[in-house]
Design a protein around this motif. Structure first.
Motif, short mmCIF file in Angstrom:
data_model
loop_
_atom_site.label_atom_id
_atom_site.label_comp_id
_atom_site.label_asym_id
_atom_site.label_seq_id
_atom_site.Cartn_x
_atom_site.Cartn_y
_atom_site.Cartn_z
N UNK A 99 24.37 -30.43 -63.11
CA UNK A 99 24.50 -29.52 -64.25
C UNK A 99 25.60 -28.53 -63.88
N UNK A 100 26.69 -28.57 -64.66
CA UNK A 100 27.80 -27.65 -64.42
C UNK A 100 27.84 -26.63 -65.55
N UNK A 101 28.08 -25.37 -65.19
CA UNK A 101 28.19 -24.29 -66.15
C UNK A 101 29.60 -23.72 -66.05
N UNK A 111 27.85 -29.01 -68.76
CA UNK A 111 28.16 -30.43 -68.58
C UNK A 111 27.04 -31.03 -67.75
N UNK A 112 26.28 -31.92 -68.35
CA UNK A 112 25.13 -32.56 -67.72
C UNK A 112 25.52 -34.01 -67.43
N UNK A 131 17.02 -38.69 -74.91
CA UNK A 131 16.07 -37.63 -74.54
C UNK A 131 16.77 -36.41 -73.95
N UNK A 132 17.82 -36.64 -73.17
CA UNK A 132 18.58 -35.54 -72.58
C UNK A 132 19.28 -34.73 -73.67
N UNK A 133 19.84 -35.38 -74.66
CA UNK A 133 20.48 -34.67 -75.77
C UNK A 133 19.46 -33.80 -76.50
N UNK A 134 18.26 -34.32 -76.70
CA UNK A 134 17.22 -33.52 -77.35
C UNK A 134 16.85 -32.31 -76.49
#
Length: 149
Positions: A99-101, A111-112, A131-134
């Motif tokens: 996971x980048x911020x 950015x996952x 599922x990740x998008x949700x």
């Protein structure tokens, strides 16, 4: 005997939030805040080498077990963890997640990236990406609500 196989895949989900990197990082690192958009953790030790774990699933359905180990944490910038996902007693996947911020004017780009091994057709990269998008949308709704508070 059932055919056994592994499907390898990488997917990336990007979202832009109007919250600061500090607030987005808090949503990942604070168990109370994270439980508002992700599953409530049974174990939550947010540090390099620490674990996060939870169990749950639909009523009468299989129990899914999420078991993560934090590999790298750079506050307000990056979280890397490895995790397994089991369905009842069956391991369905093993993944590395980054996971980048990225700080933007007036917000944060998240950015996952997930690199996964999906076992024997019990789960697919397409289902996981959906599922990740949700989940990232749920995080966005939470950040919007907190921004209006």
């Amino acid at each position: 005997m059932k055919e056994r196989f592994v499907k390898h895949a990488t997917f990336v989900v990007e979202r832009t939030y109007s919250a600061s990197p500090e607030k987005v990082f808090e949503a990942w690192s604070d168990p109370v805040v994270k439980a508002r958009w992700f599953s409530k953790a049974d174990v939550f030790d947010f540090r390099v080498g620490g674990r996060e774990g939870s169990k749950g699933g639909p009523p009468g359905g299989p129990v899914f077990t999420f078991d993560a180990i934090y590999q790298e944490i750079v506050p307000e910038e990056r979280i890397v963890y490895t995790y397994t996902l089991d369905m009842d007693d069956t391991r369905i996947s093993v993944s590395v997640t980054t996971v980048e911020l990225v700080k933007l004017d007036g917000g944060t780009k998240l950015i996952f990236t997930e690199q996964g091994s999906f076992f024997d057709g019990h789960d697919t990269p397409e289902m996981r990406e959906h599922g990740t998008k949700e989940m990232m949308d749920a995080l966005g709704k939470l950040l919007e609500q907190e921004g209006q508070a």
